[in-house]
Scaffold this motif. Structure first.
Motif, PDB file in Angstrom:
ATOM      1  N   THR A   5       0.847  -1.160   0.051  1.00 52.91           N
ATOM      2  CA  THR A   5       0.077   0.025   0.017  1.00 52.91           C
ATOM      3  C   THR A   5       0.773   1.175   0.067  1.00 52.91           C
ATOM      4  O   THR A   5       0.431   2.264  -0.504  1.00 52.91           O
ATOM      5  CB  THR A   5      -0.914  -0.006   1.426  1.00 52.91           C
ATOM      6  OG1 THR A   5      -1.760  -1.314   1.109  1.00 52.91           O
ATOM      7  CG2 THR A   5      -1.663   1.337   1.150  1.00 52.91           C
TER       8      THR A   5
ATOM      9  N   ALA B  12      -5.468   4.221  -0.991  1.00 53.88           N
ATOM     10  CA  ALA B  12      -4.616   3.525   0.063  1.00 53.88           C
ATOM     11  C   ALA B  12      -5.570   3.447   1.573  1.00 53.88           C
ATOM     12  O   ALA B  12      -5.522   2.401   2.019  1.00 53.88           O
ATOM     13  CB  ALA B  12      -3.451   4.413   0.309  1.00 53.88           C
TER      14      ALA B  12
ATOM     15  N   THR C 100      -4.477  -5.703  -4.952  1.00 55.63           N
ATOM     16  CA  THR C 100      -3.715  -4.306  -4.848  1.00 55.63           C
ATOM     17  C   THR C 100      -2.770  -4.487  -6.179  1.00 55.63           C
ATOM     18  O   THR C 100      -2.640  -3.503  -6.688  1.00 55.63           O
ATOM     19  CB  THR C 100      -2.970  -4.079  -3.379  1.00 55.63           C
ATOM     20  OG1 THR C 100      -3.934  -4.252  -2.284  1.00 55.63           O
ATOM     21  CG2 THR C 100      -2.119  -2.932  -3.284  1.00 55.63           C
TER      22      THR C 100
END
Length: 164
Positions: A16, A47, A116
């Motif tokens: 992240t 995020a 992600t």
């Protein structure tokens, strides 16, 4: 297993942070058919979404073995709860439940890590597009794991035959 859970959680936090550093100011946060982006937000909001999801999940999975302490049985729904929530069986139940939940948490955080990574990859490509085939493979693999985990959980919480 709880150490592995910590490791994959930290890996997600690092990814992240990397996303914050390398993504453009505006990023696609949702994708529709064909992998085309259909919702945009700032990279900071992107995020924040992951952190708002991941931190509570981590705490829940990490401390799952403590969830039955001080709880009344009416708030707990597990297979054979009348057996497992008896005082003499609680230590073994807490150990088993803690392991199963930590294992599930590891799988969930690996799934989050992959999502992600796909989001980063999509936002760095030109044009912005999610690799839909890879997403579907990851999603199906995760769903197969969830079913397998549930079967193992139910079987693992059967009443031992010596006491049945």
């Amino acid at each position: 297993m709880r150490k592995v859970l910590i490791a994959v959680f930290v890996a997600n936090l690092i990814l992240t942070a990397v996303a914050l550093a390398i993504l453009p100011e505006q990023v696609a946060i949702h994708f529709g058919g064909g992998g085309k982006p259909d919702s945009w937000a700032s990279r900071e909001f992107n995020a924040a979404i992951f952190l708002v999801l991941e931190v509570p999940f981590f705490l829940m999975f990490y401390f799952a073995h403590l969830l039955t302490r001080g709880s009344t049985s009416r708030f707990i729904n597990i297979p054979n709860k009348n057996y497992w929530l008896q005082k003499e069986n609680l230590p073994l139940f807490n150990e088993k439940f803690g392991f199963y939940m930590a294992e599930f948490g590891v799988a969930l955080f690996v799934f989050f890590f992959c999502i992600t990574g796909l989001t980063i990859q999509a936002n760095l490509s030109e044009p912005v597009r999610l690799n839909e085939a890879l997403f579907l493979m990851i999603f199906v693999a995760y769903m197969v794991y969830v079913v397998w985990w549930l079967v193992r959980l139910v079987r693992g919480l059967r009443v031992p035959e010596a006491t049945a």
